[in-house]
Design an enzyme around this catalytic site. Structure first.
Site: not given
Length: 704
Positions: A129, A167-168, A327, A335, A375-378
């Site tokens: 990002r 974003n951020e 968020e 992360w 971010e699959a495991f977020h």
């Protein structure tokens, strides 16, 4: 191009997005929604589950630039039209993103010159990002075109009720050392100082032969080899510039959208937690219509305290207005080195805590948990295991609770202020990161967190307030590790104390001014000696402890507390000062500190000051604040087992009570509670008390 003077002292008027109900009011609930990452066959199921969970708003298209503009000459809004229409007809408002947080790969391939550069010259490549330079005119041109097209297409869409720009900002491009950044930094310096000699003076450039004779000689502070001790004055200015450069880019995007769609509020999501300070959010908060924040929990015993501390500062940035939690997580993230999941009840407890501190909209990242990507495991609102899960059940429970609180009239109520304010400064945090200080183990933000928690431990809930904003109405202000203080800030503090205020200053505060110049005449030297005069102390040296063979790594104080890092060697105190504690014992004698004042109280004008000249751990800090000598600071003491926050309306108040302990605790119902709206993870006992488990919370109404 880059505008070094972007922004002003004026704040944009507060505006809040409407919901798609008859009144437009209520508490917002939802999260980031990424339908373009799923086949359209999933969309109707998403809408069904959103309605089941009482979701009423989503942030859309945050990272969708490549779907909106799949190639330079091709634009595709059809899919976005369809999903906005589905959401709107289901009563779900859209916070539409500018989609510019990350560019499509074709843009990076065609224009690699938009990529940021690290201090050692390494290019930050695409694939994550924010792989772009905020000072790049090329990137700006493409990004503003996306903003323009989105605003033209959806500016009048009734289902789009707010704009989510970027974003951020600064997550992956907080600093940039590219040629574009160098040109913009020179312009920033010209605007800030006017004359190159003023730059030399501000940076103390005579040291190490660093004087420049023109603005064209100014360089960004790149990597300088093994002896990489950057000029701290220049480094502080460069960090300020980087924050300003990102803010200028955000404002350019915002202004394009606002010029086409002036009637809908605009925001961007901050990243305020006690481990993050990428940009100067006090300046940024003036440039949004409503403040938004992303917050992710700190696992362990500090979880709730840290959340409350961060939220208090967000409320300060919002200047008392409601703000949006854009968020947070339903459970674990992916992360951190260790990604702890939330225990049963923490999802609700955390969300209610954010509400208690002023959030009128509660959102998660993200709606549906990704099955691929970084971010699959977020965690998400709909987890990999689907709707028949404890996480989704809690998501639905939270939706019902927020709907109930909205119906009860919570929206727009203000967090009741404390009598105590802890002051925050981005400059101070950035200054403590310098590698040229007596120790690199300093953090202004962590100092704020420690003072905040220590106050909670004696039953006092403080507010965290930006130094740049209004804090004169508080009874007590605390400056933890406020390393840098401008002369104007010292004068402002002096006026506050002279008129009856109380100020607490710790060991690493007021040592350098806003140009990172050390105040002379003794420590702390800021304000031309005015800070020393206020505190009634004068120090000559700084004693730093550490793991050095054969040396004591602590010093004891006469009040039973212990310092383990930093002691200011105070050699004189004012005649009217009171020494609250001094260094005492074998370690103090070894370090030639025996009898040296460590904590000093001093009257000044109609007020008073407290000086804590050494570091203390959390327990010792709490014992000092709770001692008789600090009785005026901790005058309004509550129950330290709880965090208690009230939000006031014109007709009464909403009272929030949270268990801080890792075990169940009991509380007597407050006679002022007219109605108890919620008892989360609580049970009524036979004696009339309420037992709250480790994640327990109570929400009650008083006179509403």
């Amino acid at each position: 191009m880059y505008d070094a003077q972007a922004g002003s002292n004026a704040c944009r008027p507060f505006r809040w997005p409407n919901l798609l109900n008859d009144s437009g009011r209520g508490l917002g609930y939802g999260g980031d929604y990424n339908p373009d990452q799923w086949p359209e066959s999933v969309w109707d199921d998403d809408i069904r589950l959103m309605r089941q969970a009482r979701v009423n708003m989503v942030s859309l298209a945050i990272f969708s630039w490549d779907r909106i503009q799949p190639s330079e000459d091709v634009w595709d809004f059809d899919w976005l039209d369809r999903i906005i229409d589905k959401l709107g007809k289901a009563g779900i408002a859209v916070d539409l993103a500018s989609a510019t947080a990350s560019a499509p790969m074709w843009l990076y391939a065609k224009h690699p010159e938009v990529l940021p550069v690290e201090a050692d010259g390494t290019v930050v490549h695409a694939g994550s990002r924010q792989s772009w330079r905020p000072t790049s005119p090329v990137y700006r041109q493409y990004a503003l075109e996306v903003c323009r097209r989105l605003a033209e297409r959806y500016g009048d869409n009734p289902y789009v009720t707010a704009w989510h720009v970027g974003n951020e900002y600064g997550w992956n491009n907080a600093v940039d050392y590219s040629p574009d950044a160098q040109r913009a930094f020179r312009e920033w310096c010209r605007e800030r100082y006017g004359d190159v000699q003023h730059v030399n003076e501000a940076w103390g450039a005579a040291f190490w032969s660093q004087e420049v004779r023109s603005f064209d000689e100014i360089d960004v502070p790149r990597h300088m080899g093994n002896d990489a001790m950057a000029n701290p004055s220049k480094q502080l200015d460069f960090t300020r510039f980087c924050s300003d450069a990102l803010r200028t880019f955000y404002m350019a995007e915002r202004d394009v959208i606002a010029s086409i769609c002036p009637d809908k509020p605009i925001t961007t999501n901050f990243m305020v937690s006690t481990d993050q300070c990428a940009v100067d959010y006090a300046a940024w908060s003036k440039e949004v219509d409503f403040v938004s924040n992303d917050h992710y929990f700190t696992a362990g015993e500090a979880h709730l305290d840290e959340l409350a501390c961060s939220d208090s500062l967000v409320s300060g940035f919002a200047d008392g207005n409601p703000w949006c939690l854009m968020e947070h997580s339903t459970s674990a993230v992916q992360w951190k080195p260790i990604n702890s999941r939330k225990r049963s009840g923490e999802l609700m407890r955390d969300a209610l805590s954010h509400v208690a501190f002023g959030a009128d909209s509660i959102n998660f990242f993200q709606w549906r948990q990704s099955r691929s990507g970084a971010e699959a495991f977020h965690s998400a609102m709909v987890p990999h295991a689907g709707e028949n899960t404890s996480v989704f059940n809690e998501v639905c429970e939270l939706g019902k609770t927020l709907s109930m609180l909205g119906d009860a009239g919570l929206q727009g109520s203000a967090v009741r202020p404390s009598d105590v304010a802890i002051l925050f400064s981005a400059d101070a945090e950035w200054a403590t990161r310098s590698q040229t200080l007596p120790t690199t183990r300093l953090s202004h933000w962590h100092g704020i967190r420690d003072w905040y928690r220590a106050l909670l431990d004696i039953g006092v809930r403080a507010d965290v307030v930006p130094l740049a904003q209004d804090w004169e109405g508080y009874r007590t202000v605390i400056l933890p590790t406020m390393l840098t203080l401008a002369d104007a800030d010292v004068r402002r503090l002096a006026a506050f104390v002279q008129s009856g205020g109380r100020m607490v200053v710790d060991y690493a505060s007021g040592l350098v001014d806003d140009s990172f110049h050390v105040g002379l005449g003794g420590y702390p030297g800021c304000g031309g000696g005015l800070l020393r005069e206020m505190l009634g102390v004068r120090g000559e040296e700084i004693n730093i402890l550490g793991p050095v063979d054969g040396e004591f790594d602590l010093v004891r104080l006469s009040n039973g507390t212990v310092s383990r890092l930093w002691q200011n060697v105070v050699t004189s105190v004012a005649d009217d000062a009171t020494v609250v504690a001094y260094y005492d014992g074998v370690e103090a004698r070894e370090w030639e500190l025996q009898g040296v004042p460590a904590i000093v109280r001093h009257p000044y004008g109609e007020g008073e000051t407290y000086y804590v000249g050494c570091d203390l751990n959390l327990d010792d800090l709490a014992s000092v604040i709770g001692s008789e000598a600090f009785a005026e600071v901790s005058a309004q003491v509550g129950d330290p087992r709880f965090i208690r926050v009230a939000r006031d309306t014109e007709c009464g108040s909403f009272d929030f009570l949270f268990n801080r302990q890792s075990q169940p605790v009991t509380v007597k119902p407050d006679p002022a509670w007219a109605t108890v709206l919620l008892e989360h993870r609580c049970r009524r006992l036979d004696d009339g008390t309420i037992e709250l488990d480790r994640n327990g919370a109570i929400v009650a109404m008083d006179g509403v």
